[in-house]
Design a protein around this motif. Structure first.
Motif, mmCIF file in Angstrom:
data_model
loop_
_atom_site.group_PDB
_atom_site.id
_atom_site.type_symbol
_atom_site.label_atom_id
_atom_site.label_comp_id
_atom_site.label_asym_id
_atom_site.label_seq_id
_atom_site.Cartn_x
_atom_site.Cartn_y
_atom_site.Cartn_z
ATOM 1 N N GLU A 14 -2.036 -13.344 -7.978
ATOM 2 C CA GLU A 14 -2.921 -11.913 -8.754
ATOM 3 C C GLU A 14 -4.375 -11.900 -7.613
ATOM 4 O OE1 GLU A 14 -2.526 -11.286 -12.991
ATOM 5 O OE2 GLU A 14 -3.521 -12.463 -12.822
ATOM 6 N N VAL A 15 -4.511 -10.703 -6.909
ATOM 7 C CA VAL A 15 -5.354 -10.091 -6.544
ATOM 8 C C VAL A 15 -6.724 -9.087 -6.690
ATOM 9 C CG1 VAL A 15 -6.448 -9.536 -4.249
ATOM 10 C CG2 VAL A 15 -4.662 -11.047 -4.340
ATOM 11 N N ALA A 63 -12.527 -7.624 -3.231
ATOM 12 C CA ALA A 63 -11.394 -8.020 -3.839
ATOM 13 C C ALA A 63 -11.493 -9.636 -3.820
ATOM 14 C CB ALA A 63 -10.468 -8.824 -2.500
ATOM 15 N N ALA A 107 -9.506 -13.111 -5.736
ATOM 16 C CA ALA A 107 -7.906 -13.459 -5.736
ATOM 17 C C ALA A 107 -8.196 -14.827 -6.996
ATOM 18 C CB ALA A 107 -7.821 -14.163 -4.169
ATOM 19 N N ASP A 108 -7.018 -14.671 -7.322
ATOM 20 C CA ASP A 108 -6.839 -16.140 -7.434
ATOM 21 C C ASP A 108 -5.981 -16.382 -7.144
ATOM 22 O OD1 ASP A 108 -5.307 -17.587 -9.827
ATOM 23 O OD2 ASP A 108 -5.415 -16.490 -11.835
ATOM 24 N N SER A 164 0.422 -7.857 -7.814
ATOM 25 C CA SER A 164 1.069 -9.305 -8.177
ATOM 26 C C SER A 164 2.122 -9.019 -7.329
ATOM 27 C CB SER A 164 1.054 -9.564 -9.368
ATOM 28 O OG SER A 164 1.331 -8.838 -10.196
ATOM 29 N N ALA A 222 -8.978 -12.400 0.961
ATOM 30 C CA ALA A 222 -9.321 -13.210 -0.177
ATOM 31 C C ALA A 222 -7.957 -13.650 -0.472
ATOM 32 C CB ALA A 222 -9.455 -11.862 -1.680
ATOM 33 N N ARG A 223 -6.952 -12.910 -0.135
ATOM 34 C CA ARG A 223 -5.320 -13.736 -0.156
ATOM 35 C C ARG A 223 -5.832 -15.066 0.908
ATOM 36 N NH1 ARG A 223 -0.553 -9.478 0.565
ATOM 37 N NH2 ARG A 223 -0.420 -9.774 -2.414
ATOM 38 N N ALA A 254 -7.517 -17.802 -0.609
ATOM 39 C CA ALA A 254 -6.706 -17.705 -1.701
ATOM 40 C C ALA A 254 -5.676 -18.894 -1.473
ATOM 41 C CB ALA A 254 -6.516 -17.497 -2.333
ATOM 42 N N ILE A 306 -8.478 -7.864 0.757
ATOM 43 C CA ILE A 306 -7.522 -7.757 0.361
ATOM 44 C C ILE A 306 -6.908 -9.615 0.841
ATOM 45 C CG2 ILE A 306 -5.166 -7.907 -0.438
ATOM 46 C CD1 ILE A 306 -6.242 -4.962 -1.196
#
Length: 279
Positions: A126-127, A118, A120-121, A139, A21-22, A25, A18
């Motif tokens: 959102e993840v 994970a 991520a958008d 979120s 990915a964050r 992002a 997570i």
């Protein structure tokens, strides 16, 4: 679960996925709308400095938390032993062409091979993540369990060439199938964000052409999410795909090529019957 300021020294692998990915992002979001340099990869494919920056941010997180792990990145290639027991698969910006022209439909994918993952958008915030057993979306409102459903009747397709399954099957062939247009409506997002949407109930299914997805870093996170959410996931030939998008090592027959990820068994069965009738 950790927050953005927590230390990762003792974090679970899902927390690392997570956080990585964050981080990717955030790098993608920060560079949106800027003038981007393009690095040609051939055959019409390219990367941008946003891809490279996102991968660097992801690697920083993984190296800090799991310094002994290997990483296979879309832009930087292999870091550490290719046959390492623990290897992270990183697609720092899935949907580069979308992003380069100002389209926000992109995803940042991080997956531990055969483990947590994970996606991520960068723009919704959102993840989508899984610990390997359950799948969730994080979120501003908190964490919610992913619940796939075919209610939208929307099916995403990867229509980008080449078409390795041709002439037997191409995803584009479904568009001409009378049964498909009676039951479903096609969408083309051009990013594996669509797989997260299948897991989340925003899409009924996702179909991509008949390539070999063994160890494919583009699809590993999305496949893991769909599996954990309870979706039906096979190749376009109906054969199983290994965990994390890898080849099935079970010895139980052929390994699936391409991908059909459906919200439920009925949707999967319908799509498979259409695919077989076109083959």
């Amino acid at each position: 679960m950790i927050n953005s300021t927590a230390r990762l020294d003792d974090a679970d692998d899902v927390d690392v996925a997570i956080a990585a990915a964050r981080a990717g992002a955030e790098a993608v979001h920060a560079r949106y709308g800027q003038r981007l340099s393009r690095m040609d990869k051939g055959a019409g494919d390219f990367a941008t400095d946003a891809d490279v920056a996102a991968e660097a941010a992801i690697l920083d997180v993984i190296r800090a938390a799991r310094p002994e792990d290997a990483v296979l990145g879309e832009e930087g290639g292999q870091h550490g032993a290719a046959d390492a027991v623990r290897q992270w698969l990183v697609d720092p910006l899935c949907g580069t062409l979308n992003y380069a022209v100002g389209n926000m439909l992109v995803a940042v994918n991080v997956a531990l091979r055969n483990g947590p993952a994970a996606a991520a958008d960068p723009f919704s915030g959102e993840v989508f993540f899984t610990d390997g057993d359950t799948a969730w979306v994080r979120s501003d409102e908190g964490d919610s369990r992913l619940a796939p459903t075919a209610a939208t009747r929307l099916v995403d397709m990867n229509l980008d060439p080449p078409f390795p399954g041709a002439p037997g099957f191409r995803a584009v062939d479904l568009l001409a199938h009378p049964g498909f247009v009676e039951r479903f409506r096609p969408r083309v997002v051009s990013t594996t964000l669509a797989l997260a949407w299948v897991a989340a109930g925003k899409r009924a299914a996702y179909v991509t052409d008949g390539g070999d997805l063994a160890g494919n870093l583009h699809f590993a996170a999305g496949i893991a999410l769909c599996r954990a959410a309870g979706c039906v996931v096979t190749g376009v030939d109906g054969a199983p795909i290994g965990q994390g998008g890898e080849a099935d090592q079970s010895g139980q027959g052929q390994v699936g090529r391409g991908l059909v990820a459906a919200a439920d068994a009925e949707t999967h069965s319908l799509l498979m019957s259409m695919i077989r009738s076109r083959g």
